[in-house]
Design an enzyme around this catalytic site. Structure first.
Site, PDB file in Angstrom:
ATOM      1  N   GLY A  21       0.818  -1.173   0.250  1.00  0.00           N
ATOM      2  CA  GLY A  21       0.053  -0.220  -0.158  1.00  0.00           C
ATOM      3  C   GLY A  21       0.898   1.104   0.104  1.00  0.00           C
ATOM      4  CB  SER A  22       0.271   4.556   1.432  1.00  0.00           C
ATOM      5  OG  SER A  22      -1.082   4.706   0.637  1.00  0.00           O
ATOM      6  CB  THR A  23       4.572   1.519   3.632  1.00  0.00           C
ATOM      7  OG1 THR A  23       4.208   0.388   2.965  1.00  0.00           O
ATOM      8  CG2 THR A  23       3.768   1.721   4.660  1.00  0.00           C
TER       9      THR A  23
END
Length: 656
Positions: A368-370
């Site tokens: 995801g956004s990491t």
């Protein structure tokens, strides 16, 4: 006429024969032949019917004899003549003397010249060589606190042949009471003669054996053995693993480092009785056992314990399927690696192989956004953007046949790259990825260690999936740029953030500091490989952006820690439903990764929660776990608070 001397005298048994005197003997009157009915022949000179029948029988008999095969010749019989009995006795006597001389010579050779050799051979037939257990090395944290150690115990046995009959009942009673055994089973072993070796119990503490030994009972002995012990509540079971019944490592570091930890068993000869049982007292030590080496880890026992406890509490609180948490230094030294659910190493028999798995390296997920730090970092490193570059960022974006949206509808904004990172904008990140290109983005992901082994060399590690850009389809670039369409494990993402905290240089992570030999000498582990992924300037710029994530304007203000500047990134990703192979009803993966102090990083923390139910956004689900673990680690490592406040960075175009 011939003279009388020329005549051959007739056989007196034949008709008409003459006597030796030459006179003819008187004829006997011929009798009438009797008929079968007792009558005599009658009727002149002609033959009767009976006579004719007799003549025919005679002719038939002659004809039969003429046609029959000739009789076999008489057997030839070989006759032996007996020799002289005295000569036979002399030959027999000589043979007996020769045989006796041969036997005497052989006996003299065996008992005289070759006696030792044959005695040794006979002894070898009764002796067997067995292993003598050795002390397995410890697994400790960086300060020498054990995660696994071996303690000396005793295996108690009886020699039924050596037990004094007057002491028999007392031997059974004392063994039963002192070692909490069944009396019937003990009695059966005590009475197992002619056996010379019967194990009564094992795992006896030395002090308990010494108390029994002082009773002076006959026929009872003990052998030294070792038992593997795992201190309670270390929270490292999934990492450390366990040994099997034979004392060799089966899972985790116990299995991976078995050759180093196990040492080399000694050798002892034991006599084997007629019934096949061993008699331990009868042999000699052939080779001394060599203890194994201790393995010193980079872990900190206190940080490990706290990390495991905090993770478990949040998994239970959010009713998640599980989770992992990793604490490292920027140079990749792992201070803690926890997984939940976990198991007890003292109760392995009640668990399964799935319980033993170390999820920090064995379970993959979409980051995801990491993953956005790689997208933005590659754009900065390639000069495609700067932190102040401004992009028009709408709420949604049509990319080929797919629509991408931001988590929140803030309308259309003019965001800087700083703002895109702070707000974790999907659309803004996709626009940045378009500036980088698929090939460049994949190159940086590869350099950060995605899709390949971490270097930890831990059992069960999964490398995740990172497809070649030549195989990317129309929407793959935007998907990958925001952390979808690829998979990683927790250790890989922890390494990504450690690389940024380390000034852009990636060092292979490790949990092994080195080994300690039996003399106490420490040998450091081999130097790890390092790779320059980003420049220090780019790494510093990313650190400032990640610090903005924990500000009031960012997505994770709950990750802030009083007195410290904290940099981090949230992640919320869809999970694949294994039953349908789609994202429908697959749930979410909540993650948070970051480091502190942001201006001079000392500690890196990665938290992953699999399918939490009560809250699933990375900031609200994983952020508090990050905060708790990071706060404890900073105190444990005695990292001083940050003196300076973070600088102001512009998130929106119209901000001064």
């Amino acid at each position: 006429m011939s003279s009388s001397r020329d005549r051959r005298p007739r056989d007196p048994r034949r008709p008409g024969a003459t006597s030796r005197s030459g006179s003819r003997p008187n004829k006997r009157p011929q009798r009438e032949p009797r008929r079968p009915d007792g009558g005599t022949r009658s009727g002149g000179t002609g033959r009767t019917g009976a006579a004719r029948s007799g003549a025919r029988d005679v002719r038939k008999a002659r004809s039969a004899r003429a046609s029959a095969p000739p009789p076999p010749p008489p057997l030839l019989r070989r006759t032996f003549r007996r020799g002289d009995p005295k000569k036979r006795l002399k030959i027999t006597g000589v043979l007996i003397v020769v045989i006796m001389v041969l036997f005497a010579g052989r006996l003299t050779q065996i008992q005289g010249f070759d006696a030792e050799e044959y005695a040794a051979a006979a002894s070898e037939l009764r002796l067997q060589t067995i292993d003598v257990p050795t002390l397995r090395g410890q697994i400790t944290d960086a300060g020498g606190n054990p995660f696994a150690l071996s303690v000396e115990v005793r295996t108690v046995f009886v020699d039924p042949e050596d037990i004094d009959p007057d002491e028999r009942d007392r031997v059974v009673s004392e063994l039963t009471e002192r070692f909490d055994l069944e009396a019937d089973e003990v009695a059966a072993k005590v009475d197992a003669a002619p056996s010379r070796y019967q194990v009564v119990t094992d795992g006896v503490r030395p002090e308990d054996w010494y108390e029994f030994r002082d009773l002076g009972l006959s026929g009872v002995g003990a052998e030294v053995d070792y038992e593997r012990v795992y201190p309670d509540e270390t929270g490292a079971a999934d990492l450390v693993g366990f040994v099997g019944a034979e004392g060799h490592g089966l899972e985790g570091l116990e299995g991976y480092l078995d050759e180093t930890l196990a040492g080399e068993a000694g050798k002892r000869q034991v006599e084997v009785a007629n019934d096949g049982t061993q008699i331990p007292m009868a042999g000699g030590l052939v080779r001394e056992p060599e203890p194994g080496q201790d393995v010193r880890l980079t872990l900190d026992r206190d940080i490990q314990w706290h990390t495991a406890q905090t993770l478990a509490e949040q998994v239970e609180a959010l009713d998640a399927e599980g989770g992992s948490a990793i604490v490292t230094r920027p140079d990749g030294e792992v201070l803690a690696m926890a997984d939940y659910p976990t198991y007890s190493q003292d109760d392995v028999g009640e668990t399964t192989a799935e319980d033993w798995s170390n999820g920090a390296v064995a379970e993959t997920f979409e980051p995801g956004s990491t993953n956005k730090v790689i997208t933005v970092g590659s754009a900065l490193e390639e000069g495609a953007t700067t932190p102040e570059s401004v992009f028009t960022v709408p709420y949604s974006l049509q990319y080929y046949d797919q629509t991408f949206r931001n988590a929140e509808n803030n309308g259309t904004q003019r965001l800087t790259v700083n703002g895109i990172m702070a707000q974790s904008s999907n659309v803004g990140t996709i626009k940045v990825a378009d500036e980088v290109g698929a090939q460049n983005l994949h190159t940086y992901m590869d350099a950060f260690g995605l899709g390949q082994p971490t270097g930890l060399d831990l059992p069960g590690e999964e490398t995740g999936v990172l497809t070649d850009p030549d195989d990317w389809w129309g929407t793959q670039l935007p998907s990958v740029s925001i952390g979808h369409g690829l998979s990683v494990n927790a250790a890989q993402m922890a390494s990504v953030y450690a690389t940024i905290a380390n000034g852009g240089e990636r060092v292979d992570p490790t949990v092994i500091a080195g080994t300690v030999d039996p003399e106490g000498e420490f040998t450091a582990a081999e130097e790890r490989e390092s790779t320059r992924v980003l420049s220090e300037d780019t790494a510093d710029e990313l650190a400032l952006m990640l610090e903005a994530v924990t500000s009031d304007e960012g997505t994770a203000p709950q990750a802030r820690i009083d007195g410290y500047r904290v940099a981090g990134k949230t992640g919320t990703a869809n999970r694949i439903n294994p039953e349908t192979g789609t994202y429908d009803d697959g749930g979410y993966t909540a993650t948070f990764a970051g480091f502190a102090p942001a201006d001079d990083p000392e500690i890196v923390v990665q938290v992953v929660l699999h399918n939490p139910q009560s809250a699933y956004y990375g900031g609200e689900a994983a952020g508090p776990v990050f905060n708790d673990i990071m706060s404890f680690a900073l105190k444990s490592e005695r990292v001083p608070p940050t003196d300076e406040d973070p600088p102001n960075i512009r998130l929106l175009e119209d901000e001064g």
